[in-house]
Design an enzyme around this catalytic site. Structure first.
Site, PDB file in Angstrom:
ATOM      1  N   LYS A 133     -34.679  28.878 -39.521  1.00  0.00           N
ATOM      2  CA  LYS A 133     -35.452  28.877 -38.384  1.00  0.00           C
ATOM      3  C   LYS A 133     -36.472  30.387 -38.527  1.00  0.00           C
ATOM      4  O   LYS A 133     -36.240  31.007 -39.248  1.00  0.00           O
ATOM      5  CB  LYS A 133     -34.831  29.367 -37.063  1.00  0.00           C
ATOM      6  CG  LYS A 133     -35.445  28.914 -35.802  1.00  0.00           C
ATOM      7  CD  LYS A 133     -34.935  27.536 -35.371  1.00  0.00           C
ATOM      8  CE  LYS A 133     -35.676  27.318 -34.048  1.00  0.00           C
ATOM      9  NZ  LYS A 133     -35.398  25.973 -33.645  1.00  0.00           N
TER      10      LYS A 133
ATOM     11  N   GLY B 166     -34.673  18.511 -15.295  1.00  0.00           N
ATOM     12  CA  GLY B 166     -35.443  18.849 -16.209  1.00  0.00           C
ATOM     13  C   GLY B 166     -36.367  17.595 -16.948  1.00  0.00           C
ATOM     14  O   GLY B 166     -35.590  16.599 -17.367  1.00  0.00           O
TER      15      GLY B 166
ATOM     16  N   GLY C 216     -39.085  17.161 -18.590  1.00  0.00           N
ATOM     17  CA  GLY C 216     -40.318  17.313 -19.667  1.00  0.00           C
ATOM     18  C   GLY C 216     -40.415  16.332 -20.679  1.00  0.00           C
ATOM     19  O   GLY C 216     -40.119  15.102 -20.413  1.00  0.00           O
TER      20      GLY C 216
ATOM     21  N   VAL D 204     -38.719  15.576 -23.175  1.00  0.00           N
ATOM     22  CA  VAL D 204     -37.358  14.825 -23.530  1.00  0.00           C
ATOM     23  C   VAL D 204     -36.751  14.152 -22.092  1.00  0.00           C
ATOM     24  O   VAL D 204     -36.525  12.698 -21.883  1.00  0.00           O
ATOM     25  CB  VAL D 204     -36.163  15.698 -24.105  1.00  0.00           C
ATOM     26  CG1 VAL D 204     -34.980  14.810 -24.282  1.00  0.00           C
ATOM     27  CG2 VAL D 204     -36.871  16.290 -25.247  1.00  0.00           C
TER      28      VAL D 204
ATOM     29  N   TYR E  22     -37.909  13.239 -19.028  1.00  0.00           N
ATOM     30  CA  TYR E  22     -38.546  12.094 -18.432  1.00  0.00           C
ATOM     31  C   TYR E  22     -38.462  10.877 -19.299  1.00  0.00           C
ATOM     32  O   TYR E  22     -38.199   9.760 -18.376  1.00  0.00           O
ATOM     33  CB  TYR E  22     -40.173  12.307 -18.535  1.00  0.00           C
ATOM     34  CG  TYR E  22     -40.728  11.534 -17.338  1.00  0.00           C
ATOM     35  CD1 TYR E  22     -41.031  11.951 -16.106  1.00  0.00           C
ATOM     36  CD2 TYR E  22     -41.319  10.303 -17.799  1.00  0.00           C
ATOM     37  CE1 TYR E  22     -41.385  11.161 -15.014  1.00  0.00           C
ATOM     38  CE2 TYR E  22     -41.983   9.380 -16.705  1.00  0.00           C
ATOM     39  CZ  TYR E  22     -41.989   9.804 -15.499  1.00  0.00           C
ATOM     40  OH  TYR E  22     -42.581   9.086 -14.531  1.00  0.00           O
TER      41      TYR E  22
HETATM   42  P1  NAD Z   1     -40.536  20.632 -21.794  1.00  0.00           P
HETATM   43  O1  NAD Z   1     -40.844  22.011 -22.056  1.00  0.00           O
HETATM   44  O2  NAD Z   1     -41.258  19.573 -22.336  1.00  0.00           O
HETATM   45  O3  NAD Z   1     -39.726  20.200 -20.503  1.00  0.00           O
HETATM   46  C1  NAD Z   1     -38.975  21.009 -19.869  1.00  0.00           C
HETATM   47  C2  NAD Z   1     -38.894  20.574 -18.393  1.00  0.00           C
HETATM   48  O4  NAD Z   1     -37.921  21.346 -17.590  1.00  0.00           O
HETATM   49  C3  NAD Z   1     -40.431  20.992 -17.860  1.00  0.00           C
HETATM   50  O5  NAD Z   1     -40.730  19.714 -17.020  1.00  0.00           O
HETATM   51  C4  NAD Z   1     -40.032  22.156 -16.848  1.00  0.00           C
HETATM   52  O6  NAD Z   1     -40.640  21.947 -15.582  1.00  0.00           O
HETATM   53  C5  NAD Z   1     -38.491  21.686 -16.452  1.00  0.00           C
HETATM   54  N1  NAD Z   1     -37.655  23.005 -15.891  1.00  0.00           N
HETATM   55  C6  NAD Z   1     -37.907  24.225 -16.455  1.00  0.00           C
HETATM   56  N2  NAD Z   1     -37.113  24.950 -15.770  1.00  0.00           N
HETATM   57  C7  NAD Z   1     -36.374  24.084 -14.943  1.00  0.00           C
HETATM   58  C8  NAD Z   1     -35.250  24.297 -13.809  1.00  0.00           C
HETATM   59  N3  NAD Z   1     -34.772  25.679 -13.733  1.00  0.00           N
HETATM   60  N4  NAD Z   1     -34.819  23.349 -13.247  1.00  0.00           N
HETATM   61  C9  NAD Z   1     -35.351  22.095 -13.485  1.00  0.00           C
HETATM   62  N5  NAD Z   1     -36.393  21.791 -14.372  1.00  0.00           N
HETATM   63  C10 NAD Z   1     -36.784  22.679 -14.997  1.00  0.00           C
HETATM   64  O7  NAD Z   1     -38.988  20.597 -23.042  1.00  0.00           O
HETATM   65  P2  NAD Z   1     -38.271  19.530 -23.819  1.00  0.00           P
HETATM   66  O8  NAD Z   1     -39.078  19.271 -25.110  1.00  0.00           O
HETATM   67  O9  NAD Z   1     -38.356  18.274 -22.734  1.00  0.00           O
HETATM   68  O10 NAD Z   1     -36.970  20.165 -24.358  1.00  0.00           O
HETATM   69  C11 NAD Z   1     -36.205  20.033 -23.122  1.00  0.00           C
HETATM   70  C12 NAD Z   1     -34.685  20.644 -23.587  1.00  0.00           C
HETATM   71  O11 NAD Z   1     -34.273  20.029 -24.752  1.00  0.00           O
HETATM   72  C13 NAD Z   1     -34.963  22.114 -24.038  1.00  0.00           C
HETATM   73  O12 NAD Z   1     -33.847  23.076 -24.182  1.00  0.00           O
HETATM   74  C14 NAD Z   1     -35.263  22.106 -25.885  1.00  0.00           C
HETATM   75  O13 NAD Z   1     -34.850  23.229 -26.483  1.00  0.00           O
HETATM   76  C15 NAD Z   1     -34.347  20.835 -25.933  1.00  0.00           C
HETATM   77  N6  NAD Z   1     -34.630  19.959 -27.194  1.00  0.00           N
HETATM   78  C16 NAD Z   1     -35.716  19.258 -27.223  1.00  0.00           C
HETATM   79  C17 NAD Z   1     -35.874  18.750 -28.288  1.00  0.00           C
HETATM   80  C18 NAD Z   1     -37.233  17.990 -28.419  1.00  0.00           C
HETATM   81  O14 NAD Z   1     -37.553  17.314 -29.434  1.00  0.00           O
HETATM   82  N7  NAD Z   1     -38.228  18.261 -27.635  1.00  0.00           N
HETATM   83  C19 NAD Z   1     -35.077  18.480 -29.240  1.00  0.00           C
HETATM   84  C20 NAD Z   1     -33.862  19.221 -29.220  1.00  0.00           C
HETATM   85  C21 NAD Z   1     -33.532  19.921 -28.044  1.00  0.00           C
END
Ligand code: NAD
Length: 358
Positions: A90, A188, A190, A192, A194
Site C-alpha cells: 500500500k 452509503g 457511493g 459501490v 448505489y
Molecule cells: P464513495 O466515496 O463513492 O461512497 C461513499 C458513500 O457513503 C457516499 O455516497 C457518501 O455520501 C456516503 N456516506 C459517507 N458517510 C456516511 C454515513 N455516515 N452514513 C451514510 N452514508 C455515508 O466510496 P465507494 O468507492 O463507494 O466505497 C465505499 C466503501 O467500500 C468504502 O469503505 C471503501 O473503502 C470500500 N471499498 C470500495 C472499493 C471500490 O472499488 N470503490 C473496493 C473495496 C472496498
C-alpha cells in the site's frame, strides 16, 4: 532539530505497533513537486505487492506510516484469500487531494513506484481516482486500474462481488439465494453502494437506504422505491440484511447490540472496530461476511484485467467470491469461530502453503 525529528521517525519503524515483518518501506520525497510518500511492501510470497495509493492530509509522518503499515498487511490477506498471485502493499501520499494534487506530484510518485522495479503495483484508493492513475502511469507501467492497463474504475466489480457475496450469506441462512422480498438496508450510496442497491432492486429486494448526501438519497428513493433511514441509525434498521457501504469501524461494542438484521454483508473496508467484534457478532447469531472477502471484486478487476480481453475472466473470479464466502460460513459453523477469524486463517494457510512449496 529537523534531523533529530527525522531520525526519531525512522528509528520508530521497526518498533511501530503496526509493523508486522514488512519486507520493505520506501520513504519518497521530491522537493520540486512537494511529494512526500510512503510505500509499504508487506509480503511478496505470492507475487508482486498490489495495493492502492491513498492521498490524505495526514497530520504527521507517524500517522501516514501507521496507515501504510496497517493497510499493506490487509492487502496481503485480501489478495491471498481472493486466490490472486499477488502479495500485499500500500502507499500513502501526504497531501490534501482537493488542494495539493498536481500532475507533477503524481508523476513524481509514479517515479517512486517505478524505482521498485515492479515489486509494488499501485492503484486507486481514497483521494486517488482512475484519472489520477493515468497520470501516474506516465511515469511507470506499474500503475494499474487505468483504461490502458485494464478495465478502469474497479468499483462496478466491487459492487458485483458484494451482491454475489450477500446472496451467498442469504443462501447460507435461508437455503435459497432468492432475494425477492428480502429486506436490506444499504448504508452509503457511493460508487459501490448505489450499484449494490441497483442489483438488489433488480433481484426484488425490499430496500432501505441511508446516505449523508441528499441528492443521492432522493435518486435512490425515486429509482428503487426505497425507504430511508437516518445514517446514524442504519445499523439498527429492522431488516434481514445490513449492508455497510460507507465508512469503516461501523461494527463495534456500541452498534453490535443494536443490530436487528441477521446478516451483515457490505463493501466498506475495516468494518470491525476490533477483532473481538467478529466474536460479538457471532455470539449474537449474526452472520458476518468478512469485509476483505466480500469486497475483493475491485482488486480482482485490477489484478486480472488484460487490455483488449474484455472482462469475462474478471467476472468469473468475482462471481467466485460467493464460493469463498460459503466456504468461510461452513467452516465457521464447523469450528465455532467467527467468519472474520476463519477468513484470516484461510489467507494465512495459503501463504504458509506457498512457503512450504518454495
Ligand atoms: P464513495 O466515496 O463513492 O461512497 C461513499 C458513500 O457513503 C457516499 O455516497 C457518501 O455520501 C456516503 N456516506 C459517507 N458517510 C456516511 C454515513 N455516515 N452514513 C451514510 N452514508 C455515508 O466510496 P465507494 O468507492 O463507494 O466505497 C465505499 C466503501 O467500500 C468504502 O469503505 C471503501 O473503502 C470500500 N471499498 C470500495 C472499493 C471500490 O472499488 N470503490 C473496493 C473495496 C472496498
Amino acid at each position: 532539530m529537523n534531523v533529530q525529528a527525522k531520525s526519531f521517525a525512522v528509528s520508530g519503524v521497526f518498533e511501530h505497533p503496526e509493523f508486522d515483518q514488512h519486507e520493505q518501506i520506501l520513504f519518497g520525497h521530491d522537493a520540486q513537486s512537494g511529494l512526500s510518500s510512503i510505500i509499504a511492501i508487506h509480503n511478496t510470497r505470492l507475487g508482486p505487492a498490489l495495493g492502492g495509493c491513498r492521498m490524505w492530509p495526514y497530520q504527521s509522518t507517524n500517522e501516514a506510516l501507521e496507515d501504510a503499515l496497517r493497510l499493506s498487511r490487509g492487502m496481503t490477506f485480501k489478495n491471498a484469500l481472493a486466490g490472486l498471485e499477488l502479495g500485499g502493499g500500500k502507499s500513502v501520499i501526504i497531501a490534501d487531494p482537493r488542494r495539493e494534487k498536481t500532475d507533477a506530484l503524481l508523476a513524481a510518485f509514479g517515479k517512486q513506484v517505478h524505482s521498485l522495479g515492479g515489486r509494488y503495483l499501485t492503484a486507486e484508493d481514497v483521494g486517488i481516482s482512475s484519472i489520477d492513475m493515468e497520470v501516474i502511469s506516465t511515469a511507470t507501467p506499474f500503475a494499474k486500474g487505468t483504461q490502458s492497463t485494464g478495465l478502469g474504475d474497479p468499483s462496478p466489480y466491487t459492487a458485483l462481488g458484494v451482491f454475489c457475496g450477500l446472496k451467498a450469506a442469504v443462501s447460507h441462512i435461508n437455503d435459497s439465494a432468492d432475494l425477492q422480498g428480502v429486506r436490506v438496508c444499504v448504508q452509503g450510496l457511493g460508487h459501490v453502494g448505489y450499484r449494490v442497491a441497483q442489483y438488489l432492486h433488480e433481484a426484488g429486494a425490499d430496500l432501505t437506504v441511508a446516505d449523508i448526501h441528499q441528492p443521492t438519497l432522493q435518486r435512490a428513493i425515486q429509482t428503487f422505491g426505497a425507504k430511508t433511514i437516518a445514517p446514524e441509525e442504519a445499523h439498527s434498521a429492522d431488516v434481514d440484511v445490513f449492508a455497510p457501504c460507507a465508512l469503516g469501524a461501523g461494527l463495534n461494542r456500541k452498534t453490535i447490540p443494536e443490530i436487528r438484521a441477521s446478516i451483515v454483508a457490505g463493501a466498506a473496508n475495516n468494518q470491525l472496530a476490533d477483532q473481538q467484534d467478529g466474536r460479538r457478532l457471532k455470539d449474537r447469531g449474526i452472520l458476518y461476511a468478512p469485509d476483505y472477502a466480500i469486497n475483493a471484486g475491485g482488486v480482482i478487476s485490477i489484478a486480472m484485467a488484460r487490455p483488449d480481453e474484455g472482462d469475462h475472466e474478471v467476472r468469473r473470479r468475482t462471481f467466485a467470491i460467493a464460493d469463498t464466502l460459503s466456504m468461510i460460513f461452513r467452516r465457521s459453523d464447523r469450528e465455532g469461530l467467527p467468519p472474520s477469524d476463519i477468513a484470516d486463517r484461510m489467507a494465512q494457510e495459503r501463504l504458509d502453503d506457498r512457503s512450504k512449496a518454495a
